[in-house]
Design an enzyme around this catalytic site. Structure first.
Site, PDB file in Angstrom:
ATOM      1  N   TYR A  50       0.814  -1.220   0.000  1.00  0.00           N
ATOM      2  CA  TYR A  50       0.000   0.000   0.000  1.00  0.00           C
ATOM      3  C   TYR A  50       0.850   1.273   0.000  1.00  0.00           C
ATOM      4  O   TYR A  50       0.577   2.210   0.734  1.00  0.00           O
ATOM      5  CB  TYR A  50      -0.981  -0.007   1.189  1.00  0.00           C
ATOM      6  CG  TYR A  50      -1.595  -1.349   1.453  1.00  0.00           C
ATOM      7  CD1 TYR A  50      -2.396  -1.958   0.487  1.00  0.00           C
ATOM      8  CD2 TYR A  50      -1.357  -2.031   2.633  1.00  0.00           C
ATOM      9  CE1 TYR A  50      -2.949  -3.208   0.711  1.00  0.00           C
ATOM     10  CE2 TYR A  50      -1.901  -3.283   2.858  1.00  0.00           C
ATOM     11  CZ  TYR A  50      -2.693  -3.872   1.893  1.00  0.00           C
ATOM     12  OH  TYR A  50      -3.245  -5.115   2.103  1.00  0.00           O
ATOM     13  N   HIS A  51       1.877   1.280  -0.858  1.00  0.00           N
ATOM     14  CA  HIS A  51       2.780   2.424  -0.933  1.00  0.00           C
ATOM     15  C   HIS A  51       2.872   3.002  -2.347  1.00  0.00           C
ATOM     16  O   HIS A  51       3.970   3.272  -2.839  1.00  0.00           O
ATOM     17  CB  HIS A  51       4.182   2.028  -0.463  1.00  0.00           C
ATOM     18  CG  HIS A  51       4.255   1.550   0.946  1.00  0.00           C
ATOM     19  ND1 HIS A  51       5.286   0.757   1.411  1.00  0.00           N
ATOM     20  CD2 HIS A  51       3.429   1.748   1.999  1.00  0.00           C
ATOM     21  CE1 HIS A  51       5.091   0.485   2.692  1.00  0.00           C
ATOM     22  NE2 HIS A  51       3.967   1.066   3.068  1.00  0.00           N
ATOM     23  N   PRO A  52       1.768   3.226  -3.054  1.00  0.00           N
ATOM     24  CA  PRO A  52       1.881   3.787  -4.404  1.00  0.00           C
ATOM     25  C   PRO A  52       2.498   5.178  -4.376  1.00  0.00           C
ATOM     26  O   PRO A  52       2.237   5.975  -3.467  1.00  0.00           O
ATOM     27  CB  PRO A  52       0.427   3.821  -4.895  1.00  0.00           C
ATOM     28  CG  PRO A  52      -0.404   3.853  -3.658  1.00  0.00           C
ATOM     29  CD  PRO A  52       0.363   3.038  -2.651  1.00  0.00           C
TER      30      PRO A  52
END
Length: 538
Positions: free
Chosen positions: A473-475
């Protein structure tokens, strides 16, 4: 302040937007409007640290995006939750506070982000944080708004076994993975204060909301930017079915995140000309890199059943949860007060690697994902070890599907597109196995959940990664900083190339993804950006 006219308009009350709202209103000179697509963060399961497992799939709190089928991940579509609530993703994340490695920011400078090297960002981190426990040793303690908590005294006793195993596997054990050169495993530090989540909204927005110069509007969905010639002078948004237009005397600042910021630019006619033409969007400014360069962290996780008690024996049954809940209500301590990540850090996957290339997560719990997308703890003892590739080289894209702002954009991660990333995926599996096969972990393990794990060769490890690896969850990087419009979207002062009156300040502006969790670097970026914005405003 005037109803529809402000000095600055901020889009997104997430990790970056909350910082900007605070910093830009502190001197009392400027009026600021902050627009947020979601609602209030005053929710029980947001404030309780372990509530991450519940908020993960709550459609009331996040955009609930899904990627396109990803060829590199066996054609799977991945679920990408992104915060749609006051505090943004800092209100629904796992609260791990990780600065990143010094080399990450030196690479930002090499990519054209002048002034963003490690000495500059270290100064911001030191001013931003209030450390506790071991973190205060050897580092500046400026007493900043971001609470960085050492919760090792409240973590499950099983977690100490991971540190013993780390030593047996040849890794260092460290007190603080955020110190310069931090390498090895230790207890994660978390954005928790007095047993409650300490989000960007808590740290920055709540103090700012006491000032008359700030106005916050929730449930506001931005449809497009407004122009006077080439300059952005405001925007239009919808709230409860009503369309409104607001103007900015100085700047509009997008802090809507790595998915929504490029979406808003493209909807407004700023982006790749061919894409915009195909979607029926009038071209305002041909900027080919808008939505390009997407990077994210992928992790492979292996779970094991244990012959010792873990968090499962407490949270995997109703009576245990009731006892933990009562303890939390009475003391703000115990299992509910500690985020999901307990032990981890940065390690090298082999002696031939020049710098740490993997981030590990070691948690004293095992679980399954339900058909509804929720997380269900196993009833009996178990644990997991995850490894993510720190600096993937593959890059994807975010592109609008239509002129309608309500249509989710197409997210194409393009995972494992490079040989470098495929080799790193294999190394991730090897490191997990090396840690799991230490005498310490073997002594407390019944069996791996995947019986074939111990015998997997490199081809099987890569295929396992393709079949099961998931986003962390690190775009980031979809409006990245750089030298010019040929290689980036914004300059080193976060101004959009060729579009006066417009900046992008969020993780989309990263030139490359940082080695660890991205919430801390995003808040740092916004703190430094606020300095630049105020300088430019005189």
């Amino acid at each position: 302040m005037p109803e529809d006219d402000y000095d600055f308009i901020l889009v997104g009350a997430g990790s970056a937007g909350c910082v900007l709202a605070d910093r830009l209103t502190r001197n009392g000179r400027f009026s600021v409007l902050l627009l947020e697509a979601g609602g209030s963060d005053a929710r029980f399961w947001i404030k309780i640290p372990i509530g991450y497992a519940i908020n993960y799939a709550n459609p009331a709190l996040n955009w609930g995006y899904h990627t396109e089928a990803d060829e590199g991940l066996s054609g799977r579509s991945s679920y990408w939750p992104r915060g749609r609530v006051i505090g943004g993703s800092s209100s629904i994340n796992a609260m791990a506070y990780v600065r990143g490695q010094a080399r990450d920011f030196e690479d930002w400078v090499a990519a054209g982000a002048d002034g963003w090297g490690w000495p500059a960002v270290q100064r911001i981190y030191d001013a931003m944080e209030t450390p506790s426990g071991h973190e205060a040793a050897g580092r500046a303690t400026a007493g900043g708004p971001v609470w960085v908590q050492d919760l090792s005294d409240q973590m499950h006793p099983f977690s100490a076994r991971f540190l013993t195993a780390a030593r047996q596997a040849g890794f260092d054990v460290m007190d603080d993975m955020n110190r310069e050169g931090g390498e090895g495993l230790g207890y994660y530090r978390s954005n928790v204060r007095r047993g409650r989540r300490w989000s960007a909204a808590d740290a920055f927005l709540r103090p700012a909301m006491k000032r008359s110069t700030l106005r916050v509007i929730t449930h506001a969905h931005v449809s497009r930017l407004e122009f006077n010639g080439p300059k952005v002078v405001g925007l239009s948004f919808e709230q409860h079915g009503r369309s409104r237009r607001v103007t900015a005397r100085r700047e509009v600042i997008l802090s809507a995140g790595a998915i929504n910021s490029p979406q808003i630019l493209q909807l407004s006619g700023i982006g790749p000309a061919r894409l915009l033409k195909s979607r029926g969007i009038p071209l305002r400014h041909d900027l080919p890199q808008v939505g390009q360069g997407l990077q994210d962290h992928l992790a492979i996780t292996h779970q094991f059943t244990a012959n010792r008690e873990t968090l499962n024996n407490i949270l995997g049954n109703r009576l245990g949860r009731l006892r933990a809940g009562l303890r939390y209500v009475l003391t703000r301590r115990g299992p509910l007060s500690v985020p999901v990540n307990q032990v981890g850090g940065f390690v090298r996957s082999g002696p031939d690697v020049a710098a740490p290339d993997l981030q590990l997560f070691c948690n004293p719990a095992s679980y399954r994902i339900t058909s509804e997308g929720g997380i269900e703890m196993d009833r009996n003892g178990g644990y997991l070890i995850s490894a993510q590739v720190c600096r993937p080289s593959s890059r994807g894209s975010v592109c609008i599907r239509s002129p309608d702002h309500r249509d989710a954009p197409a997210i194409r991660p393009n995972s494992l597109a490079t040989e470098q990333d495929r080799k790193a995926a294999i190394r991730a599996g090897r490191v997990i196995r090396a840690l799991a096969q230490t005498p310490e972990m073997k002594s407390v393990t019944r069996a791996p959940k995947r019986a074939s794990f111990a015998a997997m060769d490199d081809a099987a490890l890569l295929q396992d990664f393709r079949d099961r690896a998931a986003t962390v969850y690190h775009p980031s990087c979809t409006c990245r900083m750089g030298n010019d419009a040929g290689d980036s979207v914004v300059n080193a002062r976060l101004q959009v190339h060729g579009v006066p009156g417009l900046r992008v300040v969020d993780a989309s502006a990263f030139p490359n993804i940082t080695s660890g969790n991205t919430n801390a670097p995003t808040m740092m970026l916004a703190m430094r950006a606020a300095e630049m914005i105020l300088q430019d405003a005189g």
